[in-house]
Design an enzyme around this catalytic site. Structure first.
Site, PDB file in Angstrom:
ATOM      1  N   SER A  28       0.800  -1.227   0.000  1.00 32.33           N
ATOM      2  CA  SER A  28       0.000   0.000   0.000  1.00 32.33           C
ATOM      3  C   SER A  28       0.829   1.273   0.000  1.00 32.33           C
ATOM      4  O   SER A  28       0.300   2.366  -0.106  1.00 32.33           O
ATOM      5  CB  SER A  28      -0.973  -0.001   1.179  1.00 32.33           C
ATOM      6  OG  SER A  28      -0.239   0.082   2.359  1.00 32.33           O
TER       7      SER A  28
ATOM      8  N   LYS B 188      -6.018   3.228   8.959  1.00 30.24           N
ATOM      9  CA  LYS B 188      -5.121   4.202   8.329  1.00 30.24           C
ATOM     10  C   LYS B 188      -5.669   5.614   8.441  1.00 30.24           C
ATOM     11  O   LYS B 188      -4.949   6.558   8.763  1.00 30.24           O
ATOM     12  CB  LYS B 188      -4.920   3.845   6.856  1.00 30.24           C
ATOM     13  CG  LYS B 188      -4.037   2.606   6.676  1.00 30.24           C
ATOM     14  CD  LYS B 188      -3.962   2.212   5.227  1.00 30.24           C
ATOM     15  CE  LYS B 188      -3.045   1.018   5.040  1.00 30.24           C
ATOM     16  NZ  LYS B 188      -3.051   0.543   3.671  1.00 30.24           N
TER      17      LYS B 188
END
Ligand code: ADP
Length: 798
Positions: free
Chosen positions: A683, A726
């Site tokens: 990511s 996140k």
């Protein structure tokens, strides 16, 4: 003095096996007719007789020629006769030498000549005599058998050397021929020396005999002692056995009743009874007994048929979960659904549903939710940590043949719970390893699998235990680290971590009252102001959960408790100033606030074992040959992302306004700081690309923009996981814009509202979409190099 020779005619007697010395008294026995006749004849006349030993003792009727050359002339002082023999005491007078034989019948008669002793004088003889006397004394002391009168005569000192040496020679323990030699030795000195030699040998032998006998005596004494002690010991043991026998009897009875009470399944009961019998038959001193006792203790202590009976009421469970926990609504809903299914399945007698698995960073309430579930169900709660387990025996126990063997952690946990249907929490299931000692995960599988765990076998217990009533809950930080086979069996519930707002409420409603109570100050009604609480959250903790927050609040409570205990004035409302006094200087400040918009640096978002995190990705360029250097403990997937990003920039040199060959004249160094924490995952693709492009083009990246997403070689942005974690982490760090892959749009729903309110989301499907938002000025001017570009060398001039 000259030797004089006196020749006489005398009756002669032959003796066998001995020698008569001058100056000694000897008792002789005579049986042969000639000897008897000779002794009788001599006794009836002047009692003088010549005595010679036979050369060959086997000759029955010896003639003169059969006798030794030297003999002794003696006086018969006493005589006693019986039917067959006569006994005579003879006193040896002098050495004689055999002369001619005169008669053979009725007894031997012959001429004999007296042998004069050789002249002797001087200190030598005296010294030898003294030596002999001493030796003799020693021999007697060592146990030589001599009549006391003889001893006295010899050791008194008033005896002349000739008499001395003959007297001692007579007593020597030597062969007849050796004695005969001594008789024939006419030199007194030589005779003395020989006798000393014989006697010395004898003394040595006696000495040796004595030490040997002393030793044997000691040995014998020791043996006797030992035998006596052993006998005593046996007697004591017999006495004791009578008592311990009674005690053992009690013990057996006790175990018997415990076995009965334990209500074991038939098979287990039989095993227990068998072991008890074995124990009964063992002598009390046998160490095996301890092992059997230990085993029986385990068997009787297991909750074979004890279970807590609590009906599952979903309403009640919901109430308890709400009571104990703030927020985490999704987790609570899933748990309630799970309990509902469990209730229905129980009714239909089907096996239990799959196992729950709570995944999330530390301190997000996984354990405390587990405890609440147990409370809601009215069951016991046990918790076993599996972190670092590599040995199958830790799960399934050691075989009983091992010294110090114990059951595995599952059985130990059940015993601690005391019921067969507890809520059993297996902590850190993502940290179970495997090596040569077997695979703990497969043993776990057997324990967790509802199809198999009806008869879970533990190596120590040897009998199966039914785990089908146990409600297992596994917990871990990272789902990916859990072995696949185990993951498949479990229903995963994620605990994503809390927003600052949630933390505030948790602290206010739960942690603060709890800590005050634990520190004995709840009666004082001390309040903490909202600002102060926020200060603790923002200035002293940086975490996804609330563990460190709880620790800090505990610290505050300790300080307050001390003030109260010391009788000083304490604040009733804690303000920011109080907090800063108690906790010291603030440890954290907003990460982003410190930063500037920079060239070659982008903010990424990631999820680690401790929850969501922001990452700063730094890129630096150097003239070189197109090498890519990666540092900061990056995993292989992250490295691949970096390579893909580099390739993308090389193939888009024109749009980026770069020289065509920049890839082969520039070295790129990509670094992801935050110390030694290993980082991995795809990511970071977009953030690495952004930082790289910024470095190459010299365009700064906006500091309040965070981004996450996987990147393909063609610059497409792909979906990633952990959006909620996140985003919360980005919000905590002070980001204002977060760029997410377009396909992750759906996940934003999970993000708490208070976060959503403060963050602007941008959804990207191409890298271009990212760059447009993140870069301070996009697209780059490709014709004219900008002033703030770091190095014109990298900018295409075409
Ligand atoms: P974990 O098992 O996830 O590491 P814990 O269950 O030990 O975390 O939680 C740490 C502390 O935080 C506990 O005292 C717990 O009660 C508290 N806590 C965590 N989440 C919540 C919540 N949502 N509501 C109330 N208290 C919470």
């Amino acid at each position: 003095m000259k030797p004089t020779k006196v020749i006489r005619t005398v009756p002669i007697v032959a003796i066998r096996g001995s020698v008569v010395f001058p100056h000694t008294d000897t008792i002789l026995s005579f049986g042969r007719p000639k000897s008897v006749a000779a002794v009788n004849a001599a006794f009836s006349e002047d009692r003088i007789i010549a005595i010679f030993s036979q050369r060959d003792p086997n000759v029955v009727d010896p003639a003169i020629e059969d006798l030794s050359e030297f003999g002794t002339i003696a006086v018969i002082s006493q005589m006693m006769s019986s039917e067959t023999e006569i006994h005579a005491v003879v006193k040896g007078q002098a050495r004689i030498k055999l002369g001619e034989g005169l008669a053979h019948e009725p007894y031997l008669i012959g001429k004999v000549a007296e042998v004069a002793e050789e002249e002797f004088e001087g200190a030598g003889i005296e010294a030898l005599s003294k030596q002999l006397v001493e030796l003799f004394r020693k021999a007697v002391n060592l146990g030589k058998g001599v009549e006391i009168t003889t001893v006295m005569r010899i050791v008194s000192g008033g005896i002349d050397p000739i008499e001395l040496v003959d007297s001692v020679a007579n007593l020597l323990d030597i062969k007849t021929n050796e004695k005969q030699e001594l008789l024939e030795e006419v030199s007194v000195e030589k005779r003395l020396k020989k006798v000393i030699e014989y006697l010395t040998h004898e003394v040595n032998v006696l000495d040796l005999e004595r030490t040997i006998s002393m030793k044997t005596q000691k040995k014998l004494e020791n043996q006797m002692r030992k035998a006596m002690l052993l006998e005593k010991k046996r007697a004591i043991e017999e006495e004791l056995d009578d008592d311990t026998g009674a005690a053992a009897g009690n013990e057996i009875d006790e175990y018997s009743s415990k076995i009965k009470k334990a209500k074991m399944p038939k098979e287990v009961h039989e095993k227990a009874v068998k072991e008890l019998k074995r124990l009964q038959q063992l002598p009390p001193s046998n160490p095996e007994g301890a092992y059997i006792r230990n085993y029986l203790d385990w068997l009787v202590d297991m909750p074979w048929s004890i279970s807590s009976e609590g009906a599952v009421s979903i309403k009640h469970a919901e109430k308890i979960l709400e009571e104990d926990h703030y927020a985490i609504d999704k987790a609570k809903q899933r748990i309630l659904e799970f309990l509902a299914v469990m209730k229905l399945k129980k009714k239909s007698k089907e096996s239990q549903p799959t196992i729950l698995c709570f995944i999330g960073p530390p301190g997000v309430g996984k354990t405390s939710i587990g405890k609440s579930i147990a409370r809601a169900l009215g069951r016991e709660f046990v918790r076993v940590s599996l972190g670092g387990i590599r040995d199958e025996a830790e799960i399934r126990g050691h075989r009983r043949t091992y010294v110090g063997a114990l059951p595995g952690r599952i059985i130990q946990g059940i015993k601690n719970a005391g019921t067969k249907n507890p809520v059993f929490m297996l902590d850190e299931i993502d940290k179970v390893g495997s090596d040569f000692r077997g695979d703990p995960a497969s043993a776990l599988l057997e324990a967790l699998d509802p199809e198999q765990n009806k008869e879970f076998s533990d190596h120590y217990l040897e009998v199966p235990f039914d785990l089908s009533q146990v409600m297992f809950i596994a917990t871990g930080n990272v789902l990916e680290n859990i072995p696949h086979a185990l993951r498949d069996r479990m229903e995963v519930i994620r605990f994503p971590g809390y927003t600052e707002q949630e933390k505030f409420h948790i602290a206010e409603k739960f942690l603060w009252p709890k800590q005050m109570k634990m520190h004995g100050i709840s009666g004082k009604k001390i309040k903490i102001s909202d600002e102060a609480l926020k200060d603790v959250i923002e200035g002293y903790t940086r975490e996804a959960g609330v563990r460190s927050l709880e620790r800090n609040l505990a610290n505050v409570c300790r300080k307050v408790a001390r003030i109260i205990a010391e009788g000083k004035k304490y604040p009733h409302l804690l303000k920011v100033s109080n907090i800063q006094k108690f906790l010291g200087v603030q440890r954290f400040s907003s990460l982003i606030a410190e930063k500037k918009d920079e060239v070659g640096m982008a903010t990424g978002l990631s999820v680690t074992a401790v929850g969501g995190e922001i990452l700063f990705i730094e890129v630096s360029l150097m003239p070189g040959k197109g090498h890519l250097i990666l540092t900061g403990q990056l995993g292989s997937v992250m490295k691949e992302s970096a390579k893909a990003a580099f390739t993308w920039t090389r193939s888009h040199w024109k749009e980026l306004g770069l020289k065509e060959d920049f890839g082969s004249t520039t070295d790129v160094h990509i670094h992801v700081p935050e110390g030694a924490v290993p980082k991995d995952g795809p990511s970071a693709g977009v953030s690495i690309s952004t930082a790289l492009i910024s470095a190459l083009t010299g365009i700064p990246v906006k500091r309040k923009v965070g981004m996450t997403g996987e990147i393909t070689l063609r610059g497409r942005v792909l979906e990633i996981g952990g959006v909620k974690e996140k985003v919360i982490a980005g919000h905590r760090a002070g980001l204002k814009i977060i760029i997410l892959p377009k396909d992750n749009k759906k996940d934003v729903e999970d993000v708490p509202n208070e976060v959503k309110k403060e963050i602007k989301f941008v959804f990207a499907s191409e890298l271009e979409d990212v760059l447009k938002v993140a870069m301070k000025g996009w697209p780059p001017a490709t014709t004219q190099p900008k002033r703030n570009r770091p190095s014109a060398a990298f900018i295409a001039t075409a």
